[in-house]
Design a protein around this motif. Sequence first.
Motif, PDB file in Angstrom:
ATOM      1  N   ALA A 185      34.596  62.722  34.355  1.00 30.52           N
ATOM      2  CA  ALA A 185      33.415  63.575  34.530  1.00 30.52           C
ATOM      3  C   ALA A 185      32.575  63.100  35.724  1.00 30.52           C
ATOM      4  CB  ALA A 185      32.573  63.581  33.257  1.00 30.52           C
ATOM      5  N   GLY A 186      33.140  62.151  36.489  1.00 30.51           N
ATOM      6  CA  GLY A 186      32.467  61.761  37.728  1.00 30.51           C
ATOM      7  C   GLY A 186      31.579  60.528  37.615  1.00 30.51           C
ATOM      8  N   ARG A 187      31.613  59.831  36.459  1.00 27.10           N
ATOM      9  CA  ARG A 187      30.732  58.678  36.306  1.00 27.10           C
ATOM     10  C   ARG A 187      31.485  57.381  36.509  1.00 27.10           C
ATOM     11  NH1 ARG A 187      29.153  61.988  31.798  1.00 27.10           N
ATOM     12  NH2 ARG A 187      28.034  63.662  32.836  1.00 27.10           N
ATOM     13  N   GLN A 188      30.738  56.278  36.480  1.00 25.26           N
ATOM     14  CA  GLN A 188      31.350  54.971  36.715  1.00 25.26           C
ATOM     15  C   GLN A 188      31.088  54.016  35.554  1.00 25.26           C
ATOM     16  OE1 GLN A 188      29.303  55.248  40.546  1.00 25.26           O
ATOM     17  NE2 GLN A 188      30.964  53.961  41.345  1.00 25.26           N
ATOM     18  N   VAL A 189      31.873  52.946  35.538  1.00 24.74           N
ATOM     19  CA  VAL A 189      31.915  52.085  34.358  1.00 24.74           C
ATOM     20  C   VAL A 189      31.915  50.612  34.760  1.00 24.74           C
ATOM     21  CG1 VAL A 189      33.470  51.355  32.516  1.00 24.74           C
ATOM     22  CG2 VAL A 189      33.195  53.783  32.999  1.00 24.74           C
ATOM     23  N   TYR A 190      31.154  49.788  34.019  1.00 25.10           N
ATOM     24  CA  TYR A 190      31.244  48.332  34.177  1.00 25.10           C
ATOM     25  C   TYR A 190      32.053  47.753  33.020  1.00 25.10           C
ATOM     26  CZ  TYR A 190      27.010  48.391  37.152  1.00 25.10           C
ATOM     27  OH  TYR A 190      26.082  48.609  38.123  1.00 25.10           O
ATOM     28  N   ILE A 191      32.894  46.766  33.312  1.00 26.99           N
ATOM     29  CA  ILE A 191      33.506  45.985  32.233  1.00 26.99           C
ATOM     30  C   ILE A 191      33.213  44.515  32.551  1.00 26.99           C
ATOM     31  CG2 ILE A 191      35.614  45.392  30.989  1.00 26.99           C
ATOM     32  CD1 ILE A 191      36.776  48.054  31.825  1.00 26.99           C
ATOM     33  N   VAL A 192      32.482  43.854  31.649  1.00 29.61           N
ATOM     34  CA  VAL A 192      32.000  42.514  31.950  1.00 29.61           C
ATOM     35  C   VAL A 192      32.657  41.474  31.054  1.00 29.61           C
ATOM     36  CG1 VAL A 192      29.974  41.032  31.994  1.00 29.61           C
ATOM     37  CG2 VAL A 192      29.793  43.398  32.739  1.00 29.61           C
ATOM     38  N   TYR A 193      33.074  40.387  31.659  1.00 24.25           N
ATOM     39  CA  TYR A 193      33.659  39.275  30.915  1.00 24.25           C
ATOM     40  C   TYR A 193      32.712  38.081  30.924  1.00 24.25           C
ATOM     41  CZ  TYR A 193      38.046  41.741  30.692  1.00 24.25           C
ATOM     42  OH  TYR A 193      39.006  42.660  30.403  1.00 24.25           O
ATOM     43  N   VAL A 212      34.410  41.558  40.784  1.00 21.12           N
ATOM     44  CA  VAL A 212      33.429  40.629  41.348  1.00 21.12           C
ATOM     45  C   VAL A 212      33.318  39.402  40.457  1.00 21.12           C
ATOM     46  CG1 VAL A 212      30.995  40.258  41.864  1.00 21.12           C
ATOM     47  CG2 VAL A 212      32.054  42.416  42.479  1.00 21.12           C
ATOM     48  N   HIS A 213      33.393  38.228  41.049  1.00 21.18           N
ATOM     49  CA  HIS A 213      33.226  37.009  40.266  1.00 21.18           C
ATOM     50  C   HIS A 213      32.634  35.909  41.124  1.00 21.18           C
ATOM     51  CE1 HIS A 213      36.821  35.434  42.219  1.00 21.18           C
ATOM     52  NE2 HIS A 213      37.342  36.638  42.034  1.00 21.18           N
ATOM     53  N   GLY A 214      32.317  34.796  40.487  1.00 14.88           N
ATOM     54  CA  GLY A 214      31.583  33.731  41.147  1.00 14.88           C
ATOM     55  C   GLY A 214      32.310  33.041  42.292  1.00 14.88           C
ATOM     56  N   ARG A 215      33.631  33.175  42.341  1.00 11.30           N
ATOM     57  CA  ARG A 215      34.390  32.500  43.393  1.00 11.30           C
ATOM     58  C   ARG A 215      34.348  33.238  44.726  1.00 11.30           C
ATOM     59  NH1 ARG A 215      39.252  29.446  42.282  1.00 11.30           N
ATOM     60  NH2 ARG A 215      38.682  27.820  40.821  1.00 11.30           N
ATOM     61  N   LEU A 216      33.936  34.486  44.723  1.00 12.77           N
ATOM     62  CA  LEU A 216      33.905  35.254  45.967  1.00 12.77           C
ATOM     63  C   LEU A 216      32.746  34.778  46.844  1.00 12.77           C
ATOM     64  CD1 LEU A 216      34.493  38.919  44.686  1.00 12.77           C
ATOM     65  CD2 LEU A 216      36.174  37.278  45.517  1.00 12.77           C
ATOM     66  N   THR A 217      32.889  34.930  48.148  1.00 17.54           N
ATOM     67  CA  THR A 217      31.768  34.635  49.034  1.00 17.54           C
ATOM     68  C   THR A 217      30.748  35.759  48.912  1.00 17.54           C
ATOM     69  OG1 THR A 217      32.663  35.884  50.885  1.00 17.54           O
ATOM     70  CG2 THR A 217      33.333  33.573  50.699  1.00 17.54           C
ATOM     71  N   ALA A 218      29.545  35.495  49.401  1.00 11.37           N
ATOM     72  CA  ALA A 218      28.492  36.497  49.318  1.00 11.37           C
ATOM     73  C   ALA A 218      28.934  37.791  49.992  1.00 11.37           C
ATOM     74  CB  ALA A 218      27.224  35.963  49.974  1.00 11.37           C
ATOM     75  N   GLU A 219      29.652  37.655  51.123  1.00  8.33           N
ATOM     76  CA  GLU A 219      30.103  38.843  51.845  1.00  8.33           C
ATOM     77  C   GLU A 219      31.090  39.656  51.022  1.00  8.33           C
ATOM     78  OE1 GLU A 219      31.713  38.225  55.957  1.00  8.33           O
ATOM     79  OE2 GLU A 219      29.917  36.945  56.007  1.00  8.33           O
ATOM     80  N   GLU A 220      32.051  38.938  50.424  1.00  9.93           N
ATOM     81  CA  GLU A 220      33.057  39.634  49.617  1.00  9.93           C
ATOM     82  C   GLU A 220      32.405  40.358  48.441  1.00  9.93           C
ATOM     83  OE1 GLU A 220      37.008  36.812  50.112  1.00  9.93           O
ATOM     84  OE2 GLU A 220      35.305  36.032  48.983  1.00  9.93           O
ATOM     85  N   LYS A 221      31.456  39.671  47.806  1.00  9.29           N
ATOM     86  CA  LYS A 221      30.752  40.292  46.689  1.00  9.29           C
ATOM     87  C   LYS A 221      30.047  41.557  47.148  1.00  9.29           C
ATOM     88  CE  LYS A 221      29.452  36.109  44.360  1.00  9.29           C
ATOM     89  NZ  LYS A 221      28.342  35.190  44.197  1.00  9.29           N
ATOM     90  N   VAL A 241      35.010  45.523  37.343  1.00  7.46           N
ATOM     91  CA  VAL A 241      35.357  44.449  36.419  1.00  7.46           C
ATOM     92  C   VAL A 241      34.672  43.192  36.941  1.00  7.46           C
ATOM     93  CG1 VAL A 241      37.222  43.033  35.494  1.00  7.46           C
ATOM     94  CG2 VAL A 241      37.551  45.483  35.803  1.00  7.46           C
ATOM     95  N   ALA A 242      33.873  42.539  36.108  1.00  4.73           N
ATOM     96  CA  ALA A 242      33.057  41.456  36.652  1.00  4.73           C
ATOM     97  C   ALA A 242      32.767  40.385  35.623  1.00  4.73           C
ATOM     98  CB  ALA A 242      31.737  42.019  37.166  1.00  4.73           C
ATOM     99  N   THR A 243      32.479  39.186  36.117  1.00  2.00           N
ATOM    100  CA  THR A 243      31.836  38.204  35.265  1.00  2.00           C
ATOM    101  C   THR A 243      30.346  38.496  35.377  1.00  2.00           C
ATOM    102  OG1 THR A 243      31.882  36.719  37.127  1.00  2.00           O
ATOM    103  CG2 THR A 243      33.542  36.382  35.428  1.00  2.00           C
ATOM    104  N   THR A 244      29.545  37.643  34.809  1.00  4.18           N
ATOM    105  CA  THR A 244      28.140  38.000  34.671  1.00  4.18           C
ATOM    106  C   THR A 244      27.359  38.012  35.976  1.00  4.18           C
ATOM    107  OG1 THR A 244      27.932  35.749  33.972  1.00  4.18           O
ATOM    108  CG2 THR A 244      27.797  37.421  32.288  1.00  4.18           C
ATOM    109  N   VAL A 245      28.035  37.900  37.129  1.00  6.01           N
ATOM    110  CA  VAL A 245      27.286  37.929  38.389  1.00  6.01           C
ATOM    111  C   VAL A 245      26.483  39.207  38.572  1.00  6.01           C
ATOM    112  CG1 VAL A 245      28.655  36.321  39.720  1.00  6.01           C
ATOM    113  CG2 VAL A 245      29.327  38.722  39.615  1.00  6.01           C
TER     114      VAL A 245
END
Length: 694
Positions: free
Chosen positions: A476-484, A519-528, A544-548
């Motif tokens: 329906a055109g919306r987006q979703v977060y999945i957090v680990y 997105v996760h904590g190991r990425l650089t600020a630019e990558e995030k 899909v993300a950790t709590t960042v």
Amino acid sequence: MTLYDDIAYLKGVGPSKAKILASELDIHTLADLLDYLPFRYVDRSVISTVASLSEDESFVVLRGMVNNMQTVATGKFRERLTVDFHDATGSLQLVWFAGTKWVRERLKPNVEYLVMGHPTLFNGQWQISHPELEAYSYVDEGARHPLMPVYGTTEKMKQHGLGAKALARLTETLVDNLPSIPENLPQEILAHFRLMGRHEAMTSIHYPDSREQLDRARTRLKFEELFFLQLDYQYAHLQRSSRSQGRIFAHVGDHFNQFYNQLPFPLTGAQKRVVREIREDLRSGRQMNRLVQGDVGSGKTLVALMCMLLAVDNGSQACLMAPTEILATQHFYTFRRMLDGVGVRVELLTGSLKASEKKRIKKQLADGDINLLIGTHALIEDNVVFRDLGLVVIDEQHRFGVEQRSKLWNKSLVPPHILVMTATPIPRTLAMTLYGDLDCSIIDELPPGRHPVRTFHRLECNRPLVFSFLKKEIDAGRQVYIVYPLIEESEKIDLKNLQDGLEMVQSYFPRPQYQTSMVHGRLTAEEKAFEMDRFKQGLTHIMVATTVIEVGVDVPNATVMVIENAERFGLSQLHQLRGRVGRGADQAYCILMTKDNLSYTSQERIRTMCSTTDGFQIAEADLRLRGPGDIQGLQQSGALDLRLASIVDDEPLVKATRDTVHDLLAADPTLSRYPLLQQHIAHSKNKMLWSKIS
Ligand code: ADP
Ligand code: MG
């Protein structure tokens, strides 16, 4: 005998026991022993019988004998000890899972015991696990007192003849020979609240004549405890606000007005009220130090921006500090957009900026060409010089350390006004206790037209249904977060966890039809920033993300927040995460995925999340479930070392003491009529408290 005499001189103590008391309980003087309060009382007048037990009773005292001791191995090094207990009316089972050896060696048949504990029904039979036992004769000895105090003891104390029984004898001797204890509360307050005197309270908290007297003693001592806490805070507050001068922003100018007039919506009532409170501060001539609390989406950032414009209208600069680069960048673009046509220069300063850019910004900042600066902690580095910094806004206070804030303090001659914004509400009772000293505003109203996020609890076996729901939303055109969750022991495991999750998600949502960001904590600020940006632009459907992403990320088109292993998150964290959705006009959902064997507190957390979206209710539940000691940022504040009073249960007393102290200081700010209170202030250890928590 005086209260400060060495405990060794109390009859029945002597040098060796004194040493144990000192090392185990930090008791050195008679006063220390008097301060060591019973955690419970045994009421001989209400000995129950087995036949009359009911499930409503949380704690009972029974009198009878034991027999038939049995040990069952329940593991390699573990065993369960059961003993039958009976009185004249029936029998039940006593159970131990630990410390069985100690019990086995001491329990004897044909001895009459008092058994104390919490009875439960197990397979139709009454059972008490880990009861306390006293030979009945002991309590009989204490017949002088209807309620016998029970004191906490340690294993080592028991070995040295200082068990609960022996301690009770010592306090009895002490109370019988007690020198008079001076009153420390003003007479008028005692009279007004009909409080028990200090001497009587301290003796009857150990040996009360009745339940009623015990209650009055406790009330008196709780009152005293909260009263002095309030006095410390409010006195410090008064001192600070009468001493520290602040610049005066009295003028409402073109920038503010222009911005206000071009706002596409009216401010909420709560926003108006808070802006007014801040305006009062800014023209008072005193330095502002104000906390603004409000749920995610309540419009705090907007309020902050308006205050920053006030600073600019009065010839000053202002800055906003965010905890992460993602957030700072986001604020920057929002501000740019909102300030279009207002004629204010905004810049962004973060660690990942090119050196030449940094240099340019710093120069223009020093020259006063830049009005508003947004950034991360890079803002407070020593080489960042403002021409005239008048207001500092700190977003999401708990991410900033104390020293970082004090660094800001040194950035201008007259200290800048400080506004702290937090979406982690502090329960009202706690705020009342802690912010007797800080100014605190609350935005307790959401802009109109928001639907509260609907929250559901789902188990692993429901996953297919959950995923097909996500599919429907995405289609329906919306987006979703999945957090680990982060499992802090090892980043490697976290990443593995996340990658497994990603693979599972991608098997349900195949490319190229569905696109996923990670997105996760190991990425650089630019990558995030790159990944976040793709999601923000709608190029990916699932994040899909950790709590960042916990704090402040704003994607109004995202309508579903799935939280995996939700039992691993604390309540305030769950609430923060949920706040990422429901920012647009569409109905939003939060799905809490858990395993199916949850502990009691996990269940309560999940239940709370499903039943309310009010941040203050959630904070109160958090306080109840975890106790105040765990509330973020408050651990070192000392306000929570309360001995008797409870911030959760004694709200009326918290209120009464707060108001009493307030009135007292309003009438007599230097406490000239209260030498005793002056003396207390002079010795108080809480004097500098405010600087730790502001
Ligand atoms: P917070 O910082 O408290 O999370 P924001 O200030 O970021 O909240 O506001 C959240 C969203 O609501 C933003 O898109 C903002 O433009 C919008 N908003 C703020 N105040 C109002 C209002 N009074 N009426 C309608 N929308 C508002
Ligand atoms: Mg915000």
